[in-house]
Design an enzyme around this catalytic site. Structure first.
Site, PDB file in Angstrom:
ATOM      1  N   CYS A   1       2.790   6.628   8.765  1.00  0.00           N
ATOM      2  CA  CYS A   1       1.638   6.191   9.561  1.00  0.00           C
ATOM      3  C   CYS A   1       1.994   5.032  10.463  1.00  0.00           C
ATOM      4  O   CYS A   1       1.773   5.069  11.664  1.00  0.00           O
ATOM      5  CB  CYS A   1       0.494   5.796   8.642  1.00  0.00           C
ATOM      6  SG  CYS A   1      -0.099   7.182   7.693  1.00  0.00           S
ATOM      7  N   HIS A   2       2.516   3.973   9.871  1.00  0.00           N
ATOM      8  CA  HIS A   2       2.777   2.784  10.671  1.00  0.00           C
ATOM      9  C   HIS A   2       4.175   2.249  10.450  1.00  0.00           C
ATOM     10  O   HIS A   2       4.447   1.078  10.724  1.00  0.00           O
ATOM     11  CB  HIS A   2       1.720   1.720  10.375  1.00  0.00           C
ATOM     12  CG  HIS A   2       0.330   2.251  10.494  1.00  0.00           C
ATOM     13  ND1 HIS A   2      -0.378   2.701   9.417  1.00  0.00           N
ATOM     14  CD2 HIS A   2      -0.443   2.469  11.580  1.00  0.00           C
ATOM     15  CE1 HIS A   2      -1.543   3.160   9.835  1.00  0.00           C
ATOM     16  NE2 HIS A   2      -1.612   3.035  11.131  1.00  0.00           N
ATOM     17  N   GLY A   3       5.037   3.091   9.902  1.00  0.00           N
ATOM     18  CA  GLY A   3       6.455   2.761   9.863  1.00  0.00           C
ATOM     19  C   GLY A   3       6.902   1.775   8.800  1.00  0.00           C
ATOM     20  O   GLY A   3       7.942   1.152   8.945  1.00  0.00           O
TER      21      GLY A   3
END
Lengths: 186, 446
Positions: free
Chosen positions: A150-152
């Site tokens: 999702c956001h690394g």
């Protein structure tokens, strides 16, 4: 109404205040059920512990069980994964706390503290990213642990946050080995 | 503008009967027929009317969709597919509703940017602007909850990420998150309450729209010059001038809307939402609906802790802060001149801001990769999405917190015309023909 008069508090003042207080308490009492109904209900709270048979997991294999609606990963780590996890310097960690529900809240996030004594190969962990609740992918990313698409956020082989926006290591739930091949979660 | 005398004279007996009891015809007449509007309004002023019909369209299609939808996690996905395949005209109604949300946001963004360009938020229109910001917030909540209802993969994971924002709040965060979810993760209770609220919020939007229009009719419309209406020659009657212009704007807008409904119905959606929600598998790349992408990019740009604020809370604060900025604009902008037409530097920064918002939107659709701003500065240009997002976020906040206050103090604006009428006549004298979007008749009059 002589609100500006500087009198001692009289009977009327008392009645005003008492009425106002009753109205506030009454409004609160009426509002509460409307808020309370939104909280997790009895059927959601009735969480059963989950028993997991891990006999078939050879090193390098994982399985995922659902617990409280969330995935819990049970991973039999490889030698290399354990070595990688132990080699990490605590000062390199973004979150130096173990986040292990089986240990005191301030236990340091050593590789051993992320597992359970005598069973250091086994990671049991709520596989939910501590950023915004996505499910990280196993054995991916720069640290060979978990990678959240999702956001690394990147976690190492002990599920500790190493890079990205997540603030905490992934949570280790209350669990114990009830036999050599059975784990009780919750 | 609308204060003072009403020019309505009831003509028939029925009108007189109503006027003496509940003067609704008088209100309609004063608000939508005789209401004076600045004569120089361009097509950017048609989006208010377009937004009104989009709201009505969303409520109408939404009500009929609700008659076929089931808000149970086991049935929701199937009921949406049933709408698409079995319900008569169901596919059309659903595509109207889903694309209608997107076009609602397209219109609202153009409406907001118009306000920023022409300084429509300045005194005495601060409250009008803030009511608009509240509508925008309600729209975002409604859009988000609506996207959860089909119970696809993006529905589920979008809901997980967005409700996860609240867990970032210190101390009470987890309690609030569980209150929103009705459990420990997105599940049946969550879907049911989102459905109920998705049905409710549009009516709350309609309520705030009434306040928005009320406030508008007290202070009157702004206009491209930013000069207040001074005399009767500065205005034309709402009907026919604004009515016809709004109608034409609506028709063009609805043409494009119809093109999407019939030829690109899924272009603005995400294919993963046609996969039923799976709580044990996150899609490879979660993206919200396109209209949230700039804020999503800001959320993900904060990858570092700021003192006691960890990166998660920092990202959430920046994301909500980005919206708070809009609320503060009337007081952040110190310029006495409203319109960017007369503010050469502001005009430049405005377009940079538009470019920045679009860049943030694109970055929000890209994976959160790259070393960040510092590595960007030492030359990591390719694939450093986080770096670009951090730079763009920095500019976003600098626009509101530095450019708006400082520019108003140091910029020398161009000479303002004395009146709207003078501006219009001056423009005509230039021989460039009719200015785009001005009605022909009122230009030559007066």
């Amino acid at each position: 109404m002589s609100a500006t008069d500087i009198h001692d508090p009289n009977r009327r003042d008392f009645l005003y205040v008492a009425t106002g207080m009753a109205a506030v308490v009454g409004a609160g009492a009426v509002a509460w059920p409307f808020i309370d109904q939104m909280r997790p209900d009895a059927s959601t709270l009735a969480l059963a512990s989950v028993e997991v048979d891990v006999a078939s997991l050879t090193p390098g294999m994982s399985l995922i069980v659902k617990w409280r609606g969330k995935p819990v990963v049970v991973r039999n780590r490889t030698e290399k994964e354990m070595k990688d996890g132990e080699a990490v310097n605590l000062s390199d960690l973004k979150d130096p706390i173990a986040r292990n529900a089986n240990l005191p809240a301030d236990a340091p996030a050593t590789d051993a503290n992320r597992t359970t004594p005598g069973k250091e190969a086994w990671m049991v962990m709520v596989q939910v990213c501590t950023h915004l609740g996505c499910i990280p992918l196993g054995q991916e990313g720069d640290f060979g642990g978990w990678f959240c698409p999702c956001h690394g956020s990147q976690y190492d082989t002990a599920g500790r946050i190493r890079k990205g926006p997540a603030p905490e290591n992934m949570a280790v739930p209350v669990f114990k080995f009830i036999s050599d091949t059975k784990i009780l979660i919750g | 503008m609308s204060e003072g005398h009403s020019t309505y004279t009831p003509k028939t007996g029925i009108e007189r009967w109503f006027d003496a009891r509940m003067p609704l015809p008088r209100m309609v007449y004063d608000s939508f027929i005789a209401y004076p509007v600045p004569r120089n309004l361009n097509y950017m002023w048609t989006f208010g009317g377009i937004l009104a019909i989009m709201l009505v369209a969303q409520i109408l299609t939404g009500i009929v969709l609700a008659m076929h939808y089931t808000s149970d996690t086991n049935l929701a996905f199937g009921s949406v597919e049933k709408i698409m395949r079995d319900v008569n005209s169901g596919w059309l109604l659903r595509y109207m509703h889903a694309n209608g949300a997107s076009f609602f946001f397209i219109a609202v963004y153009l409406h907001i940017f118009r306000g920023l360009y022409y300084g429509s938020y300045k005194a005495p229109r601060e409250l009008l602007w803030i009511l608009g910001c509240i509508i925008y917030l309600l729209m975002m909540a409604t859009g988000f909850m609506g996207y959860v209802l089909p119970w696809g993969q993006m529905s589920f994971w979008g809901a997980t990420v967005i409700t996860g924002f609240f867990s970032a709040i210190p101390l009470v965060g987890n309690w609030i998150q569980q209150l929103l979810l009705g459990g420990f993760s997105v599940d049946d209770p969550t879907l049911n309450r989102f459905f109920a609220l998705h049905y409710l919020l549009p009516f709350m939007i309609a309520g705030v729209v009434v306040l928005h229009v009320w406030a508008l009719h007290v202070v009157g419309q702004s206009n491209p010059t930013g000069i207040e209406v001074k005399s009767k020659t500065d205005t034309v009657a709402f009907t026919p001038y604004a009515t016809i212009k709004d109608a034409f704007g609506m028709i063009v807008f609805l043409f494009i809307f119809a093109y999407f409904i019939f030829f690109l119905p899924n272009y603005l959606g995400h294919p993963d939402n046609y996969i039923v929600a799976n709580p044990l598998k996150t899609p490879a790349h979660i993206v919200p609906e396109w209209y949230f992408l700039p804020f999503y990019a800001i959320l993900r740009a904060i990858t570092f802790n700021i003192g006691p604020i960890n990166s998660k809370l920092g990202g959430v604060l920046c994301m909500f802060g980005a919206i708070v900025m809009l609320f503060l604009v009337p007081w952040l902008d110190t310029s006495k001149v409203r319109s960017a037409v007369y503010r050469p530097w502001y005009k430049l920064f405005f377009w940079l801001f538009v470019a920045d918002a679009i860049l943030l939107g694109w970055l929000g659709s890209q994976p959160a990769e790259g070393g960040g701003l510092l590595t960007l500065l030492i030359g990591e240009f390719t694939g450093n999405y986080v770096g670009y997002a951090q730079a763009a976020t920095l500019f976003y906040f600098a626009f509101f917190l530095i450019v708006l206050p400082v520019l108003g103090l140091i910029e020398t604006p161009r000479r303002l015309p004395n009146s709207i009428t003078e501006a219009v006549l001056e423009k005509n004298k230039g021989g460039s023909g009719h200015p785009a979007g001005a009605t022909a008749a009122p230009e030559t009059k007066g």
